[in-house]
Design a protein around this motif. Sequence first.
Motif, short mmCIF file in Angstrom:
data_model
loop_
_atom_site.label_atom_id
_atom_site.label_comp_id
_atom_site.label_asym_id
_atom_site.label_seq_id
_atom_site.Cartn_x
_atom_site.Cartn_y
_atom_site.Cartn_z
N LYS A 151 -13.40 0.95 1.58
CA LYS A 151 -13.38 0.98 3.04
C LYS A 151 -14.74 1.39 3.58
O LYS A 151 -15.43 2.22 2.97
CB LYS A 151 -12.31 1.94 3.52
CG LYS A 151 -10.91 1.37 3.40
CD LYS A 151 -9.99 2.22 4.22
CE LYS A 151 -8.68 1.53 4.46
NZ LYS A 151 -7.88 2.30 5.43
N ARG B 85 0.84 -1.19 0.00
CA ARG B 85 0.00 0.00 0.00
C ARG B 85 0.89 1.26 0.00
O ARG B 85 2.06 1.19 0.41
CB ARG B 85 -0.96 0.03 1.19
CG ARG B 85 -0.31 0.02 2.58
CD ARG B 85 -1.22 0.61 3.64
NE ARG B 85 -1.32 2.06 3.49
CZ ARG B 85 -2.40 2.78 3.78
NH1 ARG B 85 -3.46 2.19 4.27
NH2 ARG B 85 -2.39 4.09 3.60
N ARG C 176 -12.59 -1.02 8.76
CA ARG C 176 -11.46 -0.25 9.28
C ARG C 176 -11.77 0.46 10.58
O ARG C 176 -11.08 1.37 10.97
CB ARG C 176 -10.94 0.73 8.22
CG ARG C 176 -11.96 1.60 7.57
CD ARG C 176 -12.49 2.72 8.40
NE ARG C 176 -11.52 3.79 8.53
CZ ARG C 176 -11.58 4.73 9.46
NH1 ARG C 176 -12.58 4.73 10.35
NH2 ARG C 176 -10.68 5.68 9.54
N ALA D 42 -12.37 5.66 3.88
CA ALA D 42 -13.59 5.70 4.70
C ALA D 42 -14.39 6.97 4.45
O ALA D 42 -15.62 6.94 4.37
CB ALA D 42 -13.19 5.61 6.17
N ARG D 43 -13.68 8.09 4.30
CA ARG D 43 -14.38 9.37 4.14
C ARG D 43 -15.09 9.51 2.80
O ARG D 43 -15.90 10.39 2.61
CB ARG D 43 -13.38 10.53 4.33
CG ARG D 43 -12.94 10.67 5.77
CD ARG D 43 -11.58 11.33 5.88
NE ARG D 43 -11.05 11.21 7.23
CZ ARG D 43 -10.42 10.13 7.69
NH1 ARG D 43 -10.26 9.07 6.93
NH2 ARG D 43 -9.98 10.09 8.94
C1 PEP Z 1 -5.58 5.03 4.79
O1 PEP Z 1 -5.76 3.84 4.50
O2 PEP Z 1 -4.47 5.58 4.75
C2 PEP Z 1 -6.73 5.82 5.29
C3 PEP Z 1 -6.75 7.16 5.18
O3 PEP Z 1 -7.67 5.08 5.85
P1 PEP Z 1 -9.22 5.41 6.19
O4 PEP Z 1 -9.82 5.88 4.90
O5 PEP Z 1 -9.75 4.08 6.63
O6 PEP Z 1 -9.23 6.44 7.26
#
Ligand code: PEP
Length: 365
Positions: free
Chosen positions: A235, A154, A265, A213-214
């Motif tokens: 996510k 990643r 997550r 997630a956002r």
């Molecule tokens: C990420 O994977 O770096 C991240 C920002 O995760 P999330 O969208 O779950 O907060």
Amino acid sequence: MIYKIKFGGTGKPKKVSGTSSSKLGGKKMIIVLKPNTKKEEIEHVIEEVKNKGFKPVPFEGDERTVIHALGAVRDDSPDSFRSIRCVEDVVRILKPYKLASKEHHSQKTIVRVGDVAIGNNDFVVIAGPDSVETEKQIIESAKIMKKNGIKIMRGSAFKPRTSPYDFQGFGIEGLKLLKKARDKTGILVETEVMDVRDVPIAAQYADILRVGARNMQNFDLLKELGKVDCPVILKRGMSATIKEFIMAAEYIMASGNKNVILCERGIRTFETAYRNTLDLEAVVVLREETHLPIIVDPSHATGNREWVIPLCKAAAAAGADGILVEVHPDPEKALCDGAQSLYPEQLTRLLKELKPICAAVGKKL
Ligand code: PEP
Ligand code: MN
């Protein structure tokens, strides 16, 4: 058609042992009987419901009786009850999601990326730094991953930060560095995409795209991701229900991309001792509801590297198809999420400790 049921007494269902139904709906038919159906006929329908493998829950009203039939409803199930004389109608309760649903596709989906398969009996570890920082950092990261047998790294080039003053990622330059690391080491790369306009270029540089997630309900982004030939890790939004999560996957699939991997997550709860609450029950319920691969990201749930390893193990035990975990060559110098990033030696320990757990649940690591 709307049926008005006038119940006598409390209108509570008659007690039938061992009945339960998914709160997400779907595994159910409602059999509506004609007004003034005789008791013996009601009993007959209940017997038929049982004979066909469903659990009957009858609701007896003053005017008519309806019987909920709980179980795995097939396309032809309603018709097998419609032919009974006292049955007026049979209504199948459908899930709001179709393509992502197990009802639609009972076989597990296996997402293939290079020589990696996600969703079969392998337990897939996707690991790497939060962000692409420098050429040296990302190539060093790729080498560490390769040394540990990790096949997908990643690394974000586009960063969704709570503060506009925080590090925002290096954008397309970051994508280029990620590709450099890929070309140099042969590792596959996974990266976040935030803007609809960046989807085509990100798909050119990366092997898997991630919706953070956002952005789980950024419907235009989801639709755009439906048009590319590149697997997507979706996510779960930090306040999203399971239903909303699966519906977001449905958007990508309905736009043409069936290679979606769901990623739990952590969600927001009343608890403030850790960044988010890792909802491992989601793994179990998603497994029941969808055929899509399910992975877990404990890094963003905990926010603390010391808690990441036990939760990775818990994710494997809960039946996840893999994990997404942050590892940095030098976490103290990370531009983002250093506190939750594992040291390289912690990655090695994690993989060793995961092995017996994966084996116990029939997964190969
Ligand atoms: C990420 O994977 O770096 C991240 C920002 O995760 P999330 O969208 O779950 O907060
Ligand atoms: Mn991060």
